[in-house]
Design an enzyme around this catalytic site. Sequence first.
Site, mmCIF file in Angstrom:
data_model
loop_
_atom_site.group_PDB
_atom_site.id
_atom_site.type_symbol
_atom_site.label_atom_id
_atom_site.label_comp_id
_atom_site.label_asym_id
_atom_site.label_seq_id
_atom_site.Cartn_x
_atom_site.Cartn_y
_atom_site.Cartn_z
ATOM 1 N N SER A 197 0.845 -1.189 0.000
ATOM 2 C CA SER A 197 0.000 0.000 0.000
ATOM 3 C C SER A 197 0.878 1.236 0.000
ATOM 4 O O SER A 197 2.033 1.190 0.460
ATOM 5 C CB SER A 197 -0.897 -0.001 1.243
ATOM 6 O OG SER A 197 -1.579 1.234 1.395
ATOM 7 N N TYR A 224 -1.233 -0.456 10.577
ATOM 8 C CA TYR A 224 -1.431 -0.860 9.182
ATOM 9 C C TYR A 224 -0.198 -0.470 8.366
ATOM 10 O O TYR A 224 0.330 -1.269 7.593
ATOM 11 C CB TYR A 224 -2.684 -0.198 8.617
ATOM 12 C CG TYR A 224 -2.989 -0.573 7.183
ATOM 13 C CD1 TYR A 224 -3.577 -1.795 6.879
ATOM 14 C CD2 TYR A 224 -2.704 0.305 6.140
ATOM 15 C CE1 TYR A 224 -3.861 -2.142 5.562
ATOM 16 C CE2 TYR A 224 -2.988 -0.034 4.831
ATOM 17 C CZ TYR A 224 -3.569 -1.257 4.545
ATOM 18 O OH TYR A 224 -3.841 -1.597 3.236
#
Length: 338
Positions: free
Chosen positions: A195, A207
């Site tokens: 990501s 994350y």
Amino acid sequence: MFGIPSFFLFFFALSMALGLINDWSYLLWVAPLLGLLPVWRKIAFFGASDKRIAVAGKAVLITGCDTGFGHSLALRLFSLGFTVFATCLFPDGEGAQRLRQEAGSSCRLHVLKLDVTQDQDVAEAKEFVLKNMPENGLWGLVNNAGIMLVGPIEWISFDECKNVIDVNLLGSIRTTLTFLPLIKKSQGRLIFMSSTFAFIERGNIFYSLSKNALEKYGDMLRHELKKFGVKVSLIEPGNYALATNIMPLHTIEQFWNKFDEETKASYSKTYLQSFVSYMNNQRNNGMHDSKEVIDAITDALLSQRPKARYLVATFREKFLTYASYYLPGFLKDLLFFA
């Protein structure tokens, strides 16, 4: 990630730094360097090939196919002729049922249960794959399963942190170690869903941490497995929250009600409202259509010379990603946290 755009954005980021220090005199030497971009492009793409591998008799296993990228990718690869092992956390759920409906009577799309945090699930998935393997073996493993958790560090419990790391990072390691012998045998592909948040860490620390570690894991595997003919690619999507539903809408209460008294004393409800509004706005501005990401994963599986990284993002997200990677710390702090 570090192809032609990185060459341009590296000098752009460097230019920003030098401009702040040297009163923009850097333009006298940056401009000629940018003029060399056409030459650099020819060098970088010399010998590149658009040839595609044949898919007949090849299989791909994808984790996290209940929804989002995994679900769409399973259908895309099935339509291209691959045998697809679409693993779902909820094999009787709505997403899994839709996949079975699309497969119809075909034996090329298998839907099976897989919780990437459970060793037993992974072992059973491998056993299923071995029993249903097409003649040309397991060509690809797409480590797509992932979850997102938002909030400053103090708001996240240790158990919540462990869960994110176990799914996003250790889950990918667990499946990779299990299926790697089959990928080596076919000289196939390993794909990791990273990501842009691996580089842009704001409001989702754990994350970001999991994706940043996944980047390093993918890099090391790419070097170690090159001699075996295995190619490794990292997919780096920008904000596709609406396309994947990975990030739900948040409310003040869901954070405030789990705070202890000390945390409540540190963060006012006004601050909490500002944070929740920011995160919900980020979610609502996400991309609806995941086609570009699916195209990138498909290219990584089909191209004879896949990229090490596929940065699939808006111009702003690409700029912030490169700025985060190249800028010195004090400039990053001004850009991201001022």
